[in-house]
Design a protein around this motif. Structure first.
Motif, PDB file in Angstrom:
ATOM      1  N   THR A   1     -63.955  53.534  39.874  1.00  0.00           N
ATOM      2  CA  THR A   1     -62.608  53.466  39.114  1.00  0.00           C
ATOM      3  C   THR A   1     -61.892  54.624  39.242  1.00  0.00           C
ATOM      4  N   GLU A   2     -62.559  55.772  38.946  1.00  0.00           N
ATOM      5  CA  GLU A   2     -62.051  57.099  39.072  1.00  0.00           C
ATOM      6  C   GLU A   2     -61.470  57.401  40.510  1.00  0.00           C
ATOM      7  N   LEU A   3     -62.275  57.196  41.513  1.00  0.00           N
ATOM      8  CA  LEU A   3     -61.721  57.595  42.854  1.00  0.00           C
ATOM      9  C   LEU A   3     -60.651  56.582  43.401  1.00  0.00           C
ATOM     10  N   LEU A   4     -60.633  55.294  43.104  1.00  0.00           N
ATOM     11  CA  LEU A   4     -59.613  54.402  43.502  1.00  0.00           C
ATOM     12  C   LEU A   4     -58.316  54.559  42.522  1.00  0.00           C
ATOM     13  N   GLY A   5     -58.496  54.878  41.324  1.00  0.00           N
ATOM     14  CA  GLY A   5     -57.226  54.976  40.480  1.00  0.00           C
ATOM     15  C   GLY A   5     -56.921  53.525  40.049  1.00  0.00           C
ATOM     16  N   GLN A   6     -57.983  52.568  40.057  1.00  0.00           N
ATOM     17  CA  GLN A   6     -57.889  51.314  39.575  1.00  0.00           C
ATOM     18  C   GLN A   6     -59.204  50.766  39.142  1.00  0.00           C
ATOM     19  N   THR A   7     -59.263  49.959  38.182  1.00  0.00           N
ATOM     20  CA  THR A   7     -60.432  49.378  37.674  1.00  0.00           C
ATOM     21  C   THR A   7     -61.378  48.614  38.362  1.00  0.00           C
TER      22      THR A   7
ATOM     23  N   LYS B   1     -60.331  51.168  50.674  1.00  0.00           N
ATOM     24  CA  LYS B   1     -58.889  51.229  50.678  1.00  0.00           C
ATOM     25  C   LYS B   1     -58.148  50.394  51.581  1.00  0.00           C
TER      26      LYS B   1
ATOM     27  N   ARG C   1     -67.407  55.603  38.660  1.00  0.00           N
ATOM     28  CA  ARG C   1     -67.025  56.495  39.761  1.00  0.00           C
ATOM     29  C   ARG C   1     -66.022  56.015  40.511  1.00  0.00           C
TER      30      ARG C   1
ATOM     31  N   GLN D   1     -57.443  43.629  44.115  1.00  0.00           N
ATOM     32  CA  GLN D   1     -58.354  44.156  43.050  1.00  0.00           C
ATOM     33  C   GLN D   1     -59.888  44.276  43.718  1.00  0.00           C
TER      34      GLN D   1
END
Ligand code: ADP
Ligand code: MG
Length: 398
Positions: free
Chosen positions: A82-88, A46, A80, A111
């Motif tokens: 992708t889900e946790l970061l809220g971006q592909t 992040k 996972r 990205q």
């Protein structure tokens, strides 16, 4: 003591950053059963994304032995993340191939992408310089945040640092900060507790720890080689006969250095190792010098539990590696519980290393009251042994 540059010490904005993570998560039927390692990697990822870096993540998973094997694909990890970061987070279908290179080249600021399992290429574990160079060619900065593999000199854990500015992420920073301080400049009394089953690996740690600690406590499977060195019979207990002389040397060294070396005064024995491991067992508490020839010591004894808990409680710094007994069996978990509880209730800086010790703390419900649970079993052990970790040594000094 390591003093390494971190991600905050280099410019990463707009740059392609190759980040070695430890995404070696447990899978069952293709599903992640614990995403702890992914969650722990998020602060570093992040930070880099927020700085506007183009993040190329990589990791190994399992032991595919240098061959592409869909069973060990990092696809579930990419999903996972992708889900946790809220971006592909796109997964490349290779490591340094066309797809990886195209995806890396197309990354925009902020990205992230993931390379396929780096152990799909045999050159990873061989630390092949050509492979490292190819990896490096995709990025401008290298970040190592995989403490669990820092004791291995592989292409993505060390080799790539020959070709890129190399720094550590927050996970490695934390590991070397806490463990480094404990070893170099501990608040005293400093107590180390060793146990577990990997007798051969762990006995070597003792030599280094004896130069640092005030008290060294021995439990678990490795205790019996010490008891044998004292001339006691150990029955069917774990024993490393080749190391008996070494244990004698260590007892002598402890005496010369004025280090208190605590060995079990009693032990919990069974007729044999439980099968399955959590099967009901009948136990007996016997004195350490009276282990019956046909019995196996599988936990520290009741008096020893009290002694060890007390010694741990009086410490200002405690390092613990290796369970006191076969904690997977509820009847044989008492010694491990006694030590874990003492650490949890202590005001000291408490550090737990070792996969099974960490699992024991979590299973038994003490993990949140331990100062630091290391994410690397073998790596934390080599750290305690005073060995240089290639994955850390290769990073730039501050
Ligand atoms: P860690 O993963 O914490 O470094 P190890 O892998 O060295 O620890 O050892 C953990 C294992 O040691 C556990 O599975 C436990 O059942 C086993 N163990 C502990 N005490 C004994 C003993 N007395 N005899 C046999 N195995 C033991
Ligand atoms: Mg283990």
């Amino acid at each position: 003591m390591y003093n390494k540059k971190t991600i905050e010490d280099v410019a990463v904005a707009g740059k392609k950053v190759l980040v070695r993570c430890d995404f070696n998560v447990p899978l069952k039927d293709g599903k992640i059963t614990s995403d702890k390692r992914i969650v722990e990697a998020l602060p570093t990822i992040k930070y880099l994304l927020a700085q506007g870096a183009k993040v190329i993540l990589c990791s190994h998973m399992g032991k595919p032995k240098g061959e592409v094997n869909p069973k060990y694909s990092l696809a579930p990890v990419a999903a996972r993340l992708t889900e946790l970061l809220g971006q592909t987070v796109e997964l490349a279908n290779d490591i340094v191939g066309e797809d990886a290179k195209a995806k890396a080249a197309a990354l925009k600021e902020g990205q992230a992408m993931l390379l396929e399992n780096v152990r799909f290429d045999a050159r990873e574990e061989k630390n092949d310089p050509e492979f490292a160079k190819e990896l490096a060619s995709m990025a401008e900065v290298y970040v190592n945040d995989a403490f669990g593999t820092a004791h291995r000199a592989h292409a993505t854990t060390a080799g790539v640092a020959d070709y890129l500015p190399a720094v550590c992420g927050y996970l490695i920073q934390k590991e070397i900060g806490i463990m480094g301080k404990a070893l170099a400049n501990p608040e005293r009394p400093f107590v180390a507790i060793l146990g577990g089953a990997k007798v051969k690996d762990k006995l070597n740690v003792i030599n280094n720890l004896l130069t640092k600690v005030d008290t060294l406590i021995i439990g678990g499977g490795m205790a019996y080689t010490f008891l044998a060195a004292k001339g006691y019979g150990v029955g069917k207990s774990l024993l490393d006969e080749e190391k008996i002389d070494y244990c004698k040397d260590m007892m002598k060294k402890a005496e010369e250095k004025g280090v208190k070396l605590l060995l079990p005064v009693d032990t919990t024995v069974c007729a044999g190792f439980p099968d399955p491991i959590d099967a009901p067992v009948e136990t007996k508490n016997v004195s350490a010098d009276a282990i019956p020839a046909d019995m196996e010591g599988l936990d520290i004894g009741e008096k020893t539990m009290e002694l060890y808990a007390e010694a741990a409680k009086s410490a200002k710094t405690v390092v613990w590696n290796g369970p006191m007994g076969v904690f997977e069996n509820p009847t044989l978990a008492k010694g491990t519980i006694a030590v874990a509880k003492a650490l949890a209730e202590s005001e000291a800086t408490t550090i737990v290393g070792g996969g099974d010790s960490a699992a024991a703390c979590e299973q038994l419900g003490f993990a949140d009251r331990i100062t630091h649970i290391s994410t690397g079993g073998g790596a934390s052990l080599e750290f305690l042994e005073g060995l240089e970790l290639p994955g850390i040594a290769c990073l730039q000094d501050k």
